[in-house]
Each structure stands twice: as C-alpha cells, then as structure tokens.
Design an enzyme around this catalytic site. Structure first.
Site, PDB file in Angstrom:
ATOM      1  N   ASP A  65      97.362  43.311  15.700  1.00 51.75           N
ATOM      2  CA  ASP A  65      96.528  44.059  16.642  1.00 51.75           C
ATOM      3  C   ASP A  65      96.672  45.533  16.271  1.00 51.75           C
ATOM      4  OD1 ASP A  65      95.658  45.585  18.795  1.00 51.75           O
ATOM      5  OD2 ASP A  65      96.440  44.209  20.304  1.00 51.75           O
ATOM      6  N   VAL A  66      95.598  46.163  15.811  1.00 53.70           N
ATOM      7  CA  VAL A  66      95.729  47.537  15.301  1.00 53.70           C
ATOM      8  C   VAL A  66      96.124  48.548  16.382  1.00 53.70           C
ATOM      9  CG1 VAL A  66      94.138  47.171  13.370  1.00 53.70           C
ATOM     10  CG2 VAL A  66      93.272  48.144  15.517  1.00 53.70           C
ATOM     11  N   ASN A  92      88.383  49.141   9.799  1.00 58.78           N
ATOM     12  CA  ASN A  92      87.087  48.645  10.283  1.00 58.78           C
ATOM     13  C   ASN A  92      87.117  48.197  11.744  1.00 58.78           C
ATOM     14  OD1 ASN A  92      84.375  47.054  10.027  1.00 58.78           O
ATOM     15  ND2 ASN A  92      85.900  45.525  10.637  1.00 58.78           N
ATOM     16  N   TYR A 158      83.382  55.355  23.301  1.00 55.70           N
ATOM     17  CA  TYR A 158      83.081  55.021  21.889  1.00 55.70           C
ATOM     18  C   TYR A 158      82.808  56.304  21.096  1.00 55.70           C
ATOM     19  CZ  TYR A 158      80.881  52.323  18.050  1.00 55.70           C
ATOM     20  OH  TYR A 158      80.562  51.755  16.831  1.00 55.70           O
ATOM     21  N   LYS A 162      84.862  57.774  17.866  1.00 58.75           N
ATOM     22  CA  LYS A 162      84.244  57.908  16.539  1.00 58.75           C
ATOM     23  C   LYS A 162      84.157  59.386  16.131  1.00 58.75           C
ATOM     24  CE  LYS A 162      83.532  53.435  15.929  1.00 58.75           C
ATOM     25  NZ  LYS A 162      84.263  52.639  14.924  1.00 58.75           N
TER      26      LYS A 162
HETATM   27  P1  NAD Z   1      82.483  42.933  15.247  1.00 61.91           P
HETATM   28  O1  NAD Z   1      82.698  42.847  16.701  1.00 61.91           O
HETATM   29  O2  NAD Z   1      81.978  41.733  14.524  1.00 61.91           O
HETATM   30  O3  NAD Z   1      83.786  43.417  14.482  1.00 61.91           O
HETATM   31  C1  NAD Z   1      84.847  44.110  15.064  1.00 61.91           C
HETATM   32  C2  NAD Z   1      86.108  43.449  14.600  1.00 61.91           C
HETATM   33  O4  NAD Z   1      87.237  44.201  15.052  1.00 61.91           O
HETATM   34  C3  NAD Z   1      86.247  42.019  15.165  1.00 61.91           C
HETATM   35  O5  NAD Z   1      86.597  41.148  14.118  1.00 61.91           O
HETATM   36  C4  NAD Z   1      87.392  42.162  16.162  1.00 61.91           C
HETATM   37  O6  NAD Z   1      88.150  40.971  16.311  1.00 61.91           O
HETATM   38  C5  NAD Z   1      88.193  43.271  15.501  1.00 61.91           C
HETATM   39  N1  NAD Z   1      89.120  43.922  16.431  1.00 61.91           N
HETATM   40  C6  NAD Z   1      88.859  44.418  17.659  1.00 61.91           C
HETATM   41  N2  NAD Z   1      89.984  44.903  18.210  1.00 61.91           N
HETATM   42  C7  NAD Z   1      90.968  44.714  17.302  1.00 61.91           C
HETATM   43  C8  NAD Z   1      92.358  45.004  17.289  1.00 61.91           C
HETATM   44  N3  NAD Z   1      92.956  45.568  18.343  1.00 61.91           N
HETATM   45  N4  NAD Z   1      93.075  44.674  16.188  1.00 61.91           N
HETATM   46  C9  NAD Z   1      92.485  44.082  15.122  1.00 61.91           C
HETATM   47  N5  NAD Z   1      91.167  43.779  15.086  1.00 61.91           N
HETATM   48  C10 NAD Z   1      90.430  44.082  16.169  1.00 61.91           C
HETATM   49  O7  NAD Z   1      81.470  44.152  15.044  1.00 61.91           O
HETATM   50  P2  NAD Z   1      81.121  45.023  13.743  1.00 61.91           P
HETATM   51  O8  NAD Z   1      79.786  45.570  13.978  1.00 61.91           O
HETATM   52  O9  NAD Z   1      81.382  44.259  12.500  1.00 61.91           O
HETATM   53  O10 NAD Z   1      82.153  46.244  13.873  1.00 61.91           O
HETATM   54  C11 NAD Z   1      82.967  46.705  12.812  1.00 61.91           C
HETATM   55  C12 NAD Z   1      83.086  48.220  12.890  1.00 61.91           C
HETATM   56  O11 NAD Z   1      81.821  48.793  12.620  1.00 61.91           O
HETATM   57  C13 NAD Z   1      83.532  48.754  14.238  1.00 61.91           C
HETATM   58  O12 NAD Z   1      84.472  49.806  14.048  1.00 61.91           O
HETATM   59  C14 NAD Z   1      82.263  49.298  14.830  1.00 61.91           C
HETATM   60  O13 NAD Z   1      82.481  50.338  15.750  1.00 61.91           O
HETATM   61  C15 NAD Z   1      81.562  49.784  13.576  1.00 61.91           C
HETATM   62  N6  NAD Z   1      80.134  49.980  13.718  1.00 61.91           N
HETATM   63  C16 NAD Z   1      79.295  48.923  13.937  1.00 61.91           C
HETATM   64  C17 NAD Z   1      77.933  49.147  14.073  1.00 61.91           C
HETATM   65  C18 NAD Z   1      76.945  48.034  14.306  1.00 61.91           C
HETATM   66  O14 NAD Z   1      75.783  48.316  14.632  1.00 61.91           O
HETATM   67  N7  NAD Z   1      77.329  46.780  14.164  1.00 61.91           N
HETATM   68  C19 NAD Z   1      77.420  50.444  13.967  1.00 61.91           C
HETATM   69  C20 NAD Z   1      78.309  51.486  13.750  1.00 61.91           C
HETATM   70  C21 NAD Z   1      79.648  51.244  13.621  1.00 61.91           C
END
Ligand code: NAD
Length: 257
Positions: A65-66, A92, A158, A162
C-alpha cells in the site's frame, strides 16, 4: 522498441489495472523486469503478470500500500533483494474522490493525499536512498494528471495532490540531477480506465467531454504507456523536471464563438 530496457528493473505502483497495468506490460515488452505492485487486487496483478509473460517479458507481483511508509520501504527492499537492483520507478497508483469543497472530510482528504502525494514522496525517497548508496543512476516517472495545472471543480483534494506532484518533480529534478537520477511527470487527460467508470456510464457527460477533445476520443492506457517507455529509455537521458501532457488536445482547446 523491444529490448532497449533489458537488464533494467522497474517498479510500477498500482499496476493491477488501468494505466499501471499497461505501463508494466509495455516496460516488460521493452525488456525490463517489472515489479507489479498492487494494494488489494492480487487477481489484477496476476493478470498483469500473465500479459507480461504473453509478451515474452518477466514480472513479479508484490503487495504494498503506497500510503504506508512501512510498505513502500519493504517494496523497494524486496525489489533489490529479489532482482538485484531497481532502476526505474513509476509512481502510478492514484485515487480520486468527488465532493464540493465545503463538504470534503478529513478522512477523504487524507485518503487522496496519502496515496497521490505522500505515497509518491516516501516511495521515491526509499528508491533514491538505495540508488544513492549503490551509486547508480535512475529514472522516476510520476503519473500526475492534466489537473496538476488545470482546474477540476469538486475534486479539490485530487488537484491539490497532483499540483503537489508538479512542484515535487521540479524540485527533485534539481536535487537528484547530480546523482544521475531524472524525474518527470506524465499528465494524462481523459483515459479509458476503471477510475472513470462513472463518467463512462454517463453518456451525456461523456459526449460533452468528447466534444472538448480535439482528437475526438478518450486516450487509451497504451497511449500513456508509450510515453513512459520513452521516458525510461536512453533517448530521454537529458530530460528532467518536465511534464508531458497527453490529452488529445483537451487543455489547449479554444474556439472563437
Ligand atoms: P485505476 O483506478 O485503474 O488505477 C489506479 C491504481 O492504483 C489501481 O490499480 C489501484 O488499486 C491502485 N491504488 C490505489 N491506491 C493504492 C495504494 N494505496 N497502494 C497501491 N496501489 C493503489 O485508474 P487509472 O486511470 O489507471 O489511474 C492511474 C493513475 O493515472 C492515477 O494516478 C490517476 O490519478 C492517473 N490519471 C488517470 C487519468 C484517467 O483519465 N484515467 C487521467 C489523469 C491521471
């Protein structure tokens, strides 16, 4: 470019789904051995491992858990112990919670900031300490968001997290440059992943968003993985302290009425 990361070890946090899963698979296809970090979805992490092996790559799964300092330390220690080094860190993992500013609870504030900012901060610190001791260079890639810069009403926690990543990358670029460690952010726009489930299920909202994207579609996790692969490569050796926006033109969209 297959093979260009061979001999490298990469940790990708939150790689049991979405963008992280795609980055893990891409870095492995390019030759890196990947540490697939997951919090509470071992089945997603196993799926990532399967995809990596199907692409002829190598990966191991590790639970961490990060937002826990103990866990991030253990994650880096185990990566070094099991794989002998750790060259690339992709921060990520991320979460978002929606609320009007006046309704945000301390619990929700802590949940978002603990994963998206504190998690990145202390995992990066653990990663850098190992590299510094071993006198090795390294690459840090943070998945931030267009919302490191662009307002997102009702997602103030959020945006605060960020935006924090924006200045963290700039400051660490200066502090870590002499160690041969680079740090850059990738700022995705709207990407097709589980984090956007609500939006994807809301057709009118989705169509309104698509109208704001000049390329007329949401991004795919693979689009983001391609930049991560570039930033991890030798071709990106002289890049640090930057943010790479990948949003189909969303943030520069402007029309005269
Ligand atoms: P997602 O929900 O599929 O992925 C997020 C991942 O983070 C999941 O696998 C989740 O289990 C993991 N996670 C959450 N809390 C955690 C913790 N405490 N320890 C370890 N892992 C943890 O969604 P995504 O879109 O793939 O998101 C990935 C990244 O991209 C995030 O940082 C998100 O903010 C960023 N992001 C996504 C978008 C989008 O439109 N999808 C846009 C901008 C930024």
């Amino acid at each position: 470019m297959p093979g260009h990361l061979s001999g490298k070890v990469a940790i990708v946090t939150g790689s049991s789904s979405g963008i992280g899963q795609s980055i893990a698979t891409r870095l492995a296809a390019d030759g890196a051995t990947v540490v697939i970090d997951y919090r509470n979805h071992p089945e997603g992490a196993e799926e990532t491992k399967k995809q990596i092996e199907a692409a002829g790559g190598k990966g191991i799964t590790l639970q961490a858990d990060v937002s826990s300092l103990v866990d991030v330390q253990r994650l880096v220690d185990e990566a070094w112990q099991q794989l002998g080094s750790c060259d690339i860190l992709v921060n990520n993992a991320g979460i978002e919670k929606s609320a009007d500013f006046w309704d945000v609870t301390e619990q929700d504030y802590d949940a978002v900031l603990d994963v998206n900012l504190k998690g990145v901060f202390f995992l990066t610190q653990a990663f850098v300490r190992h590299l510094r001791e071993a006198k090795r260079p390294g690459r840090i890639i943070n998945i931030s968001s267009v919302h490191e810069d662009m307002a997102f009403p009702h997602f103030s926690t959020y945006c605060a997290s960020k935006g924090g990543l924006r200045m963290l990358a700039r400051t660490l670029a200066v502090e870590l440059g002499p160690l041969g460690i680079t740090i850059n952010n990738i700022a995705p726009g709207a990407i097709m992943t589980p984090i956007n489930k609500k939006l994807l299920d809301d057709k009118p909202k989705l169509n309104a968003l698509l109208k704001n994207i000049p390329l007329g579609r949401m991004g795919m996790p693979e689009d983001v993985a391609a930049i991560a692969a570039f930033l991890a490569s030798d071709d990106a050796a002289y890049i640090t302290g930057s943010t790479y926006v990948i949003d189909g033109g969303l943030t520069v969209n402007y029309h005269e009425q």
